[in-house]
Design a protein around this motif. Structure first.
Motif, PDB file in Angstrom:
ATOM      1  N   ILE A  58       0.870  -1.191   0.000  1.00 23.75           N
ATOM      2  CA  ILE A  58       0.000   0.000   0.000  1.00 23.75           C
ATOM      3  C   ILE A  58       0.905   1.239   0.000  1.00 23.75           C
ATOM      4  N   SER A  59       0.792   1.998  -1.089  1.00 26.82           N
ATOM      5  CA  SER A  59       1.664   3.165  -1.246  1.00 26.82           C
ATOM      6  C   SER A  59       1.202   4.338  -0.395  1.00 26.82           C
ATOM      7  N   TYR A  60       2.123   5.255  -0.171  1.00 26.35           N
ATOM      8  CA  TYR A  60       1.794   6.548   0.441  1.00 26.35           C
ATOM      9  C   TYR A  60       1.598   7.560  -0.690  1.00 26.35           C
TER      10      TYR A  60
ATOM     11  N   THR B 155      -0.097  14.220   4.124  1.00 30.22           N
ATOM     12  CA  THR B 155       0.175  15.574   3.646  1.00 30.22           C
ATOM     13  C   THR B 155       1.569  15.606   3.025  1.00 30.22           C
ATOM     14  N   LYS B 156       1.818  16.714   2.291  1.00 26.25           N
ATOM     15  CA  LYS B 156       3.137  16.870   1.662  1.00 26.25           C
ATOM     16  C   LYS B 156       4.217  16.910   2.751  1.00 26.25           C
ATOM     17  N   LYS B 157       3.877  17.554   3.875  1.00 26.40           N
ATOM     18  CA  LYS B 157       4.847  17.660   4.973  1.00 26.40           C
ATOM     19  C   LYS B 157       5.178  16.273   5.537  1.00 26.40           C
ATOM     20  N   GLU B 158       4.141  15.452   5.714  1.00 24.68           N
ATOM     21  CA  GLU B 158       4.363  14.095   6.246  1.00 24.68           C
ATOM     22  C   GLU B 158       5.181  13.265   5.256  1.00 24.68           C
ATOM     23  N   PHE B 159       4.868  13.433   3.954  1.00 27.63           N
ATOM     24  CA  PHE B 159       5.588  12.662   2.938  1.00 27.63           C
ATOM     25  C   PHE B 159       7.066  13.069   2.942  1.00 27.63           C
TER      26      PHE B 159
ATOM     27  N   ILE C  74      10.583  10.948   3.474  1.00 23.10           N
ATOM     28  CA  ILE C  74      11.747  10.949   2.562  1.00 23.10           C
ATOM     29  C   ILE C  74      13.009  11.187   3.400  1.00 23.10           C
ATOM     30  N   ALA C  75      12.946  12.197   4.281  1.00 24.94           N
ATOM     31  CA  ALA C  75      14.118  12.558   5.095  1.00 24.94           C
ATOM     32  C   ALA C  75      14.526  11.392   6.004  1.00 24.94           C
ATOM     33  N   ALA C  76      13.557  10.613   6.458  1.00 24.10           N
ATOM     34  CA  ALA C  76      13.852   9.473   7.348  1.00 24.10           C
ATOM     35  C   ALA C  76      14.224   8.208   6.555  1.00 24.10           C
ATOM     36  N   ASP C  77      14.370   8.339   5.235  1.00 25.71           N
ATOM     37  CA  ASP C  77      14.762   7.229   4.363  1.00 25.71           C
ATOM     38  C   ASP C  77      13.807   6.031   4.473  1.00 25.71           C
TER      39      ASP C  77
ATOM     40  N   TYR D 128       3.062  13.384  -4.850  1.00 29.43           N
ATOM     41  CA  TYR D 128       4.054  12.359  -4.505  1.00 29.43           C
ATOM     42  C   TYR D 128       3.358  11.013  -4.314  1.00 29.43           C
ATOM     43  N   TYR D 129       4.045   9.955  -4.732  1.00 27.93           N
ATOM     44  CA  TYR D 129       3.621   8.587  -4.453  1.00 27.93           C
ATOM     45  C   TYR D 129       4.876   7.829  -4.030  1.00 27.93           C
TER      46      TYR D 129
END
Ligand code: ADP
Ligand code: 5GP
Length: 224
Positions: free
Chosen positions: A33-35, A54-58, A62-65, A78-79
């Protein structure tokens, strides 16, 4: 080791329908299941079709790899595929299916060269237009953008291992099932029964090398 199956298709080709049918007939397969940062459509539920964030959560993910791959699709939202799903499938001893776009598929192939990639094509541009309109989920503006994007996406078909043309749902489901089972059988290196050999043959007929003639008129329909 879990087998990773990547399924890509221009929007409206029937990929979700086909994947749903596949899950009814194949065991030992998990769905990743994608984000996404896009809003939910129709009857879509959080944590079922997607995790809607949200974009912020996404961007924090990304930052947390936390992503195996991620991309901006339709130059807008973003997906991304979470690494967690592959870890969990491996713990369960299951294979994993990713429903992702061509950019994501290229990233996964780089990281996991053994991944099996499958491209699903609509029978032609006109049918794709009907399916998008009949689905009744998108505005005409979005549908026209999706048809434009489809032409560019289809050009990537030759990067995939298998090509399915989703004309009749029953037949396409059968072919998708054959691809999944054949990859398992071939990797098991066991002696195949007659029935198993037939499955492998059915899958082989869907391999890229066998598909070029079938794809040509479909590509042409997007040029006119
Ligand atoms: P995607 O996931 O590729 O965007 P969907 O699975 O939502 O596409 O399918 C788009 C529309 O086409 C849906 O209304 C679906 O019921 C229909 N559809 C899917 N496969 C077929 C098929 N083989 N023949 C006719 N209609 C189909
Ligand atoms: P939709 O908005 O129609 O659900 O999906 C749009 C596109 O995004 C589809 O081509 C779908 O396969 C792709 N997609 C869905 N999840 C992911 C993902 O996690 N990563 C990437 N790269 N593409 C995705």
């Amino acid at each position: 080791m879990s087998i990773v199956y990547i399924v890509s298709a221009p929007s409206g080709s029937g990929k979700s329908t086909l994947v749903n049918e596949l899950f009814k007939v194949v065991k030992g397969l998990d769905f990743s299941i994608s984000y996404t940062t896009r809003h939910s459509r129709g009857s879509e539920q959080n944590a079922k079709e997607y995790f809607f964030v949200t974009k912020k959560e996404f961007e924090a993910m990304i930052a947390a790899d936390e992503f195996l791959e991620y991309a901006k699709v339709f130059e807008k939202d973003y997906y991304g595929t979470s690494k967690r799903f592959l870890r969990e499938a491996e713990v369960r001893g299951n294979d994993l299916l990713l429903d992702i776009d061509v950019q994501g598929a290229a990233q996964i192939k780089k990281k996991i060269p053994d991944a099996v990639s499958i491209f699903i094509l609509p029978p032609g541009r006109e049918v794709l237009g009907w399916r998008l309109r009949n689905r009744g989920l998108d505005s005409e503006e979005v549908i026209l953008r999706r048809l434009d994007t489809a032409r560019r996406e289809i050009e990537n078909y030759s990067k995939y291992d298998y090509i399915l043309v989703n004309e009749r749902l029953e037949q396409s489901t059968d072919e998708l099932k054959a691809v999944v089972l054949a990859e398992r059988l071939l990797r098991s290196r066991k002696k195949l029964t007659v029935e198993e050999s037939q499955i492998v043959e059915k899958a082989r007929a869907c391999r890229l090398d066998e598909a070029r003639e079938r794809v040509r008129p479909i590509l042409e329909s997007f040029d006119s």
